[in-house]
Scaffold this active site. Structure first.
Site, PDB file in Angstrom:
ATOM      1  NE  ARG A   1      53.801   1.654  12.101  1.00  0.00           N
ATOM      2  CZ  ARG A   1      53.910   2.399  10.999  1.00  0.00           C
ATOM      3  NH1 ARG A   1      53.834   3.711  11.067  1.00  0.00           N
ATOM      4  NH2 ARG A   1      54.066   1.838   9.815  1.00  0.00           N
TER       5      ARG A   1
ATOM      6  CE  LYS B   1      51.433  -5.885   4.719  1.00  0.00           C
ATOM      7  NZ  LYS B   1      52.627  -5.446   3.930  1.00  0.00           N
TER       8      LYS B   1
ATOM      9  CE  LYS C   1      52.388   5.154   3.377  1.00  0.00           C
ATOM     10  NZ  LYS C   1      51.961   4.812   4.748  1.00  0.00           N
TER      11      LYS C   1
END
Ligand code: ADP
Ligand code: ADP
Ligand code: MG
Length: 464
Positions: free
Chosen positions: A296, A120, A240
């Site tokens: 992905r 990241k 989420k």
């Protein structure tokens, strides 16, 4: 799209995403091999696939993360490609390399691209190079704690300490002042080392009351396109739980900027396959900031498929098989509104305690505008060893209000006996005014949960 030169695809994953990948392969005329652990011999994916190979004991480290066993299964069955799904080995650059070294096609970007964008901190640097705005923070990995403490002070507290190798909402800490930073940063680094095998950490300013808005991209190694955005602000523990497309927070001009930035970054790294560029969006200033790229397919890809009329999983397989993009940006359009809710084997009225068990009677919702991507069947024993996601209920309608109505209807139709699921949470959320108007941000859900436990119970939480 067509299958390119892939004839037999091995699915190195499980659960609902394995079922999803088998379907895409079938639609392309590709044979399927499902690898599975001892705990998954009776899984829906195993039942659906053309062939199944047992690769080891229930513990993921011994099966779904067991690279030699997966490659042996591919060799033994004559598979010519491997789809990693999400989670497990999906963002493991060494796995992508090992698949390629075995002479097989990896359905995803190259190991080098995963290394670049899956780290990241490195991805932030790439975003900056491509002129994509990033959250104010450190340049790369923190090497010197004193310098980092000074920088944190400069950026302004609170700051986020993030693991470069983190994912799934893990590896993130918030420091509210300099003293906290000095304690938390070394802790975060050693925890990241233990959890991800990489102690690299970096810092970002906390963007308060931000929305999580991400862009779906698809690249063929040269050209790249986007399929608009997804709004994923409803989160618990930075994971989420409810996603939709489009985000009603975006004006068309901002949407255009966001999607263009995402494509610029995708092209800059010559990305090959399906990917997601995640941003935080500040409603008040209209500013957006890159946070990370997921190299992905994502859990919430169906909402994009519903508004764009595409099959992203088939497209990523075709591209892996050597096809070029068959559409240019002007041919991609969207219509209507889609919402996805994640059904987990967890009790939302009891602190989301995971609750594996045997599925009793069940009725799956269907009818116009309803899609249910799941791993269930009556009598299926949900194993306790893995992520608790059972499936996703997705609805589409002409506009958001109609999609909300339809979500309510579909949730009413859904019956799963034998174990609690997160369905009552979504029924309760449908009664919230903030949900009706989408007046939300990434920290909205957690306090709402604390205040609405009774409502969730009333909707059936804790009742099995
Ligand atoms: P992961 O790799 O675990 O998905 P992300 O970097 O995508 O981690 O962040 C996960 C979530 O954490 C985001 O969706 C958002 O809710 C929150 N978050 C991440 N970075 C920030 C930030 N700088 N400010 C505020 N919230 C953040
Ligand atoms: P998405 O961005 O597709 O929603 P998430 O970040 O929620 O993806 O992760 C998708 C799934 O992949 C999670 O439900 C979890 O099973 C798995 N996953 C992703 N990253 C990790 C990780 N670092 N550790 C463990 N599981 C992960
Ligand atoms: Mg993320």
């Amino acid at each position: 799209m067509t299958r390119g030169n892939i004839k037999k695809l091995l699915i190195a994953n499980r659960g609902e995403i394995a079922v999803r990948i088998i379907r895409a392969a079938r639609d392309l005329g590709i044979a399927t091999v499902q690898v599975h652990s001892d705990a998954d011999t009776e899984s829906r994916a195993v039942r659906l696939a053309d062939e199944a190979v047992n690769i080891g004991p229930p513990a993921a480290a011994k099966s779904y993360l067991n690279v030699p066993a997966i490659l042996k299964a591919a060799r033994d069955t004559g598979a010519d490609a491997v789809h990693p799904g999400y989670g497990f080995l999906a963002e493991n650059a060494d796995f992508a390399d090992a698949v390629a070294a075995a002479g097989l096609v990896f359905v995803g970007p190259s190991g080098d691209t995963i290394r670049l964008m899956g780290d990241k901190a490195a991805a932030r640097a790439e975003a900056k190079k491509a002129n994509v705005p990033t959250v104010p923070g450190s340049d790369g990995i923190i090497e010197d704690m004193d310098a980092a403490a000074l920088l944190a002070d400069e950026i302004g507290f609170p700051v986020m300490i993030k693991a470069a190798a983190g994912g799934g909402g893990r590896g993130i800490r918030i420091a509210n002042d300099a003293a906290e930073f000095r304690t938390l940063a070394p802790q975060a680094s050693s925890e990241a080392k233990a959890a991800f095998g990489d102690g690299g950490i970096y810092i970002e300013k906390v963007i308060e009351r931000a929305r999580h808005i991400e862009v779906q991209v698809l690249g063929d190694g040269g050209d790249a396109v986007h399929f608009f955005e997804r709004e994923c602000s409803l989160q618990r523990r930075r994971q989420k739980v409810w996603e939709e497309a489009p985000s009603i927070a975006l004006k068309d001009s901002v949407r255009e900027q966001l999607c263009t930035a995402a494509v610029a970054l995708t092209k800059a790294v010559r990305y090959k396959g399906a990917g997601t560029i995640e941003f935080l969006y500040d409603d008040e200033s209209g500013a957006f900031y890159f946070i990370e790229m997921n190299t992905r397919i994502q859990v919430e890809h169906p909402v994009t498929e519903m508004i764009c009329g595409v099959d992203l999983v088939a497209d990523m397989i075709s591209i892996a098989g050597g096809e070029k993009l068959k559409v240019d940006q002007s041919q991609i359009s969207r219509s209507g509104h889609a919402i996805e809710v994640r059904l987990n084997a967890e009790d939302p009225a009891n602190n989301f305690m995971p609750f594996p068990g045997v599925v009793g009677e069940m009725l799956a919702p269907d009818g116009p505008g309803v899609r249910f991507d799941h791993m269930l069947y009556p009598g299926y024993a949900v194993p306790p060893f893995y992520d608790s996601l059972l499936g996703k209920l997705i609805v589409w309608a002409e506009d958001r209000d109609k999609a909300l109505m339809r979500l309510g209807r579909a949730l009413d139709e859904l019956k799963i006996e034998g174990l609690p699921t997160t369905a009552p949470l979504f029924q309760a959320l449908l009664e919230s005014d903030d949900i009706r108007t989408s007046t939300v941000h990434t920290r909205w859900l957690e306090p709402w949960l604390a205040e609405n436990l009774d409502l969730i119970r009333q909707k059936g939480g804790s009742v099995t």
